[in-house]
Write a protein that holds these residues in place. Structure first.
Motif, PDB file in Angstrom:
ATOM      1  N   PHE A   1       0.421  -1.543  -0.311  1.00 34.03           N
ATOM      2  CA  PHE A   1       0.423  -0.478  -0.378  1.00 34.03           C
ATOM      3  C   PHE A   1       1.042   1.565   0.347  1.00 34.03           C
ATOM      4  N   MET A   2       1.534   1.495   0.653  1.00 32.35           N
ATOM      5  CA  MET A   2       2.446   2.285   1.145  1.00 32.35           C
ATOM      6  C   MET A   2       3.684   2.591  -0.507  1.00 32.35           C
ATOM      7  N   ILE A   3       3.896   1.564  -0.601  1.00 33.17           N
ATOM      8  CA  ILE A   3       4.905   1.794  -2.136  1.00 33.17           C
ATOM      9  C   ILE A   3       4.155   2.253  -3.378  1.00 33.17           C
ATOM     10  N   ALA A   4       2.650   2.016  -3.518  1.00 35.78           N
ATOM     11  CA  ALA A   4       1.786   2.047  -4.363  1.00 35.78           C
ATOM     12  C   ALA A   4       1.428   3.061  -4.565  1.00 35.78           C
ATOM     13  N   ALA A   5       1.666   3.976  -2.860  1.00 39.54           N
ATOM     14  CA  ALA A   5       0.808   5.693  -2.027  1.00 39.54           C
ATOM     15  C   ALA A   5       1.506   6.443  -3.046  1.00 39.54           C
ATOM     16  N   THR A   6       2.645   6.165  -3.356  1.00 36.79           N
ATOM     17  CA  THR A   6       3.834   7.118  -3.853  1.00 36.79           C
ATOM     18  C   THR A   6       4.543   6.766  -4.748  1.00 36.79           C
ATOM     19  N   ASN A   7       4.634   5.739  -5.731  1.00 36.59           N
ATOM     20  CA  ASN A   7       5.139   5.275  -6.564  1.00 36.59           C
ATOM     21  C   ASN A   7       4.461   4.989  -7.982  1.00 36.59           C
ATOM     22  N   LEU A   8       3.256   4.798  -7.748  1.00 35.64           N
ATOM     23  CA  LEU A   8       2.174   4.172  -9.045  1.00 35.64           C
ATOM     24  C   LEU A   8       0.867   4.919  -8.793  1.00 35.64           C
ATOM     25  N   VAL A   9       1.536   6.617  -8.769  1.00 33.52           N
ATOM     26  CA  VAL A   9      -0.217   8.110  -8.724  1.00 33.52           C
ATOM     27  C   VAL A   9       0.605   8.412  -9.753  1.00 33.52           C
ATOM     28  N   ILE A  10      -0.513   9.165 -10.611  1.00 33.01           N
ATOM     29  CA  ILE A  10      -0.798  10.218 -11.642  1.00 33.01           C
ATOM     30  C   ILE A  10      -0.231  11.480 -11.863  1.00 33.01           C
ATOM     31  N   GLU A  11       0.290  12.037 -10.208  1.00 38.36           N
ATOM     32  CA  GLU A  11       0.627  12.781 -10.116  1.00 38.36           C
ATOM     33  C   GLU A  11       2.096  13.289 -10.490  1.00 38.36           C
TER      34      GLU A  11
ATOM     35  N   LEU B   1       9.771  16.675 -16.959  1.00 41.58           N
ATOM     36  CA  LEU B   1      10.763  16.887 -16.777  1.00 41.58           C
ATOM     37  C   LEU B   1      11.473  15.805 -17.460  1.00 41.58           C
ATOM     38  N   MET B   2      11.172  14.452 -17.518  1.00 44.68           N
ATOM     39  CA  MET B   2      12.434  13.423 -17.960  1.00 44.68           C
ATOM     40  C   MET B   2      12.376  12.723 -19.680  1.00 44.68           C
ATOM     41  N   GLY B   3      10.916  13.013 -19.065  1.00 47.17           N
ATOM     42  CA  GLY B   3      10.003  12.029 -20.518  1.00 47.17           C
ATOM     43  C   GLY B   3       9.114  10.542 -20.224  1.00 47.17           C
ATOM     44  N   TRP B   4       8.612  10.366 -21.252  1.00 46.22           N
ATOM     45  CA  TRP B   4       7.156   9.282 -21.403  1.00 46.22           C
ATOM     46  C   TRP B   4       8.093   7.792 -20.495  1.00 46.22           C
ATOM     47  N   GLN B   5       9.430   7.653 -21.104  1.00 41.18           N
ATOM     48  CA  GLN B   5      10.365   6.332 -20.548  1.00 41.18           C
ATOM     49  C   GLN B   5      10.761   6.064 -19.119  1.00 41.18           C
ATOM     50  N   PHE B   6      10.433   7.714 -18.416  1.00 39.45           N
ATOM     51  CA  PHE B   6      10.788   7.206 -16.964  1.00 39.45           C
ATOM     52  C   PHE B   6       9.296   7.120 -16.442  1.00 39.45           C
ATOM     53  N   VAL B   7       8.396   7.454 -16.773  1.00 38.00           N
ATOM     54  CA  VAL B   7       6.789   7.365 -16.534  1.00 38.00           C
ATOM     55  C   VAL B   7       6.117   5.848 -16.828  1.00 38.00           C
ATOM     56  N   VAL B   8       6.666   5.519 -17.831  1.00 34.25           N
ATOM     57  CA  VAL B   8       6.370   3.885 -17.997  1.00 34.25           C
ATOM     58  C   VAL B   8       7.619   2.866 -16.974  1.00 34.25           C
ATOM     59  N   ALA B   9       8.666   3.618 -16.383  1.00 29.18           N
ATOM     60  CA  ALA B   9       9.382   2.805 -16.254  1.00 29.18           C
ATOM     61  C   ALA B   9       8.734   2.761 -14.306  1.00 29.18           C
ATOM     62  N   GLU B  10       8.706   4.227 -14.058  1.00 31.19           N
ATOM     63  CA  GLU B  10       8.435   4.217 -12.418  1.00 31.19           C
ATOM     64  C   GLU B  10       7.078   3.594 -12.042  1.00 31.19           C
ATOM     65  N   PHE B  11       6.107   3.344 -13.225  1.00 34.53           N
ATOM     66  CA  PHE B  11       5.232   2.410 -13.190  1.00 34.53           C
ATOM     67  C   PHE B  11       5.518   0.821 -13.817  1.00 34.53           C
ATOM     68  N   ALA B  12       5.968   0.912 -14.234  1.00 39.84           N
ATOM     69  CA  ALA B  12       6.298  -1.223 -14.001  1.00 39.84           C
ATOM     70  C   ALA B  12       7.452  -1.258 -12.577  1.00 39.84           C
ATOM     71  N   GLY B  13       8.237  -0.384 -12.116  1.00 40.54           N
ATOM     72  CA  GLY B  13       9.034  -0.665 -11.838  1.00 40.54           C
ATOM     73  C   GLY B  13       7.952  -0.757 -10.224  1.00 40.54           C
ATOM     74  N   GLY B  14       7.640  -0.142 -10.585  1.00 37.76           N
ATOM     75  CA  GLY B  14       6.789   0.083  -9.106  1.00 37.76           C
ATOM     76  C   GLY B  14       5.922  -1.009  -8.485  1.00 37.76           C
ATOM     77  N   ILE B  15       5.305  -1.734  -9.710  1.00 42.78           N
ATOM     78  CA  ILE B  15       5.176  -3.388  -9.851  1.00 42.78           C
ATOM     79  C   ILE B  15       5.738  -3.788  -9.068  1.00 42.78           C
ATOM     80  N   LEU B  16       7.302  -3.723  -9.535  1.00 42.06           N
ATOM     81  CA  LEU B  16       8.466  -4.909  -9.322  1.00 42.06           C
ATOM     82  C   LEU B  16       8.603  -4.695  -7.998  1.00 42.06           C
ATOM     83  N   LEU B  17       8.754  -2.929  -7.857  1.00 39.83           N
ATOM     84  CA  LEU B  17       8.829  -3.186  -6.319  1.00 39.83           C
ATOM     85  C   LEU B  17       8.112  -3.456  -5.469  1.00 39.83           C
TER      86      LEU B  17
END
Length: 368
Positions: free
Chosen positions: A93-103, A111-127
């Protein structure tokens, strides 16, 4: 740059970071108070009471729609745990609340491009998958269960006393929990934001870049490993939080650190020193250290794995000229309107907390 300009930049950065996370803090602590007041332990135990895939998936979903501030996420995570969720589900719950949010996705894209968005969400699930696996591997559940048992009373009495979500007394109790949660860790939040602002302005970008191995235009396997290991550690000592770590991550990435190192740095807001102190207040020194270790290992592994996958797929973006100071904190955007709304909500909850019966205040204090 003269000292007066740097002081001005420091104050601007501190105020800007506080402004960016204000609405998320009120939302997060408000949800935490509502969970404590309205959700029976038995229901929470049914929904997220084990460490199975279904429980973790539900925890991730509820976390993703809850908040984007690490401090508020920690408070909500503790609340769902105290109401009957397993510690693995609470961490998810805590990881998702900080790494899988729209904001976070919006800021990353700008600031960093769509690649980081995809990586952040895919990585959040892996995390989440790695962290919860480590929680089970380290057998942390019994120690956390003892903390919960020490702070909660009889389950049947507790469930019987849960008020209706439509009752004013129920919302007074929720507001009381909101106020108590805030009073418990507001100093840690202030310290974190102030120190982060000072560090971002006064510590040269080259200092952080010197800590990472750099391979120039090409990234070696050794650099991927070292950057993924160092990224969260740099986050720990730079005191970054939530939105504030994204511009710094952009500056580090554009200064030569690897894709996975920047990603691991972004994840690191869950183990900055003020957050570790919050965990210590919630669970005690030993469990705070173990939770920090679990999160660090999971962050480093996730950063490295995502780096490998994106490099193999040719999806790693090129560096640009983004700097730490490139973020416009104050603008006519969604943050302004959300802050205006949640300032009113926060004031309303504070006023309601003053109307709560003395028993509610005592119970809230006992819970902490």
């Amino acid at each position: 740059m003269d000292i007066f300009s740097m002081l001005g930049d420091t104050l601007y950065t501190i105020a800007g970071m506080a402004w960016k996370i204000l609405w998320a803090l009120v939302l997060g602590f408000g949800i935490s108070g509502a969970v404590q007041a309205f959700v029976p332990k038995r229901r929470m135990a049914r929904v997220m009471g084990d460490d199975g895939a279904g429980s973790l998936a539900r925890a991730g979903f509820f976390g993703a729609i809850s908040s984007s501030c690490s401090y508020a996420a920690a408070a909500m995570s503790r609340s769902v745990f105290m109401r009957g969720a397993s510690i693995a589900a609470s961490v998810a719950f805590m990881i998702a609340a900080t790494n899988l949010v729209i904001e976070l996705g919006v800021v990353l894209w700008s600031l960093m491009g769509w690649q980081f968005v995809v990586a952040e969400f895919a990585g959040g699930i892996l995390l989440i998958a790695i962290a919860t696996t480590l929680v089970k591997a380290f057998n942390l559940a019994p120690a956390f269960e003892r903390v919960r048992a020490a702070e909660t009373g009889n389950d049947e009495e507790d469930d019987a006393a849960v008020p209706s979500v439509f009752s004013l007394d129920g919302w007074r109790a929720a507001a009381s929990h909101f106020a108590m949660d805030w009073s418990m860790i507001w100093k840690d939040i202030v310290i974190g934001v102030v120190v982060a602002g000072v560090i971002m302005v006064w510590v040269p970008q080259g200092f952080w870049q010197a800590i990472f191995l750099s391979g120039g235009d090409s990234v070696s396997l050794l650099q991927m490993i070292e950057n993924a290991l160092v990224g969260p550690i740099v986050a720990v000592f730079s005191f970054v939080c939530s939105v504030g770590n994204v511009p710094m991550a952009a500056a580090l990435f554009n200064g030569g650190i690897s894709f996975g190192g920047a990603l691991a740095f972004i994840y690191g807001d869950l183990i900055v020193i003020p957050m570790l102190l919050v965990y210590r207040r919630y669970y005690g020194t030993r469990l705070a250290a173990m939770l920090g270790l679990v999160l660090y290992i999971a962050m480093a592994i996730t950063g490295f794995v995502i780096d490998l996958l994106f490099t193999a797929g040719g999806w790693v973006p090129k560096a640009s000229a983004t700097s730490v100071g490139s973020m416009d904190f104050f603008a006519l955007d969604y943050t302004l309107w959300l802050n205006l709304i949640f300032i009113v909500v926060g004031f309303g909850l504070w006023r309601l907390s003053k109307q709560a019966p003395e028993q509610a205040h005592c119970c809230a204090h006992h819970g902490h």
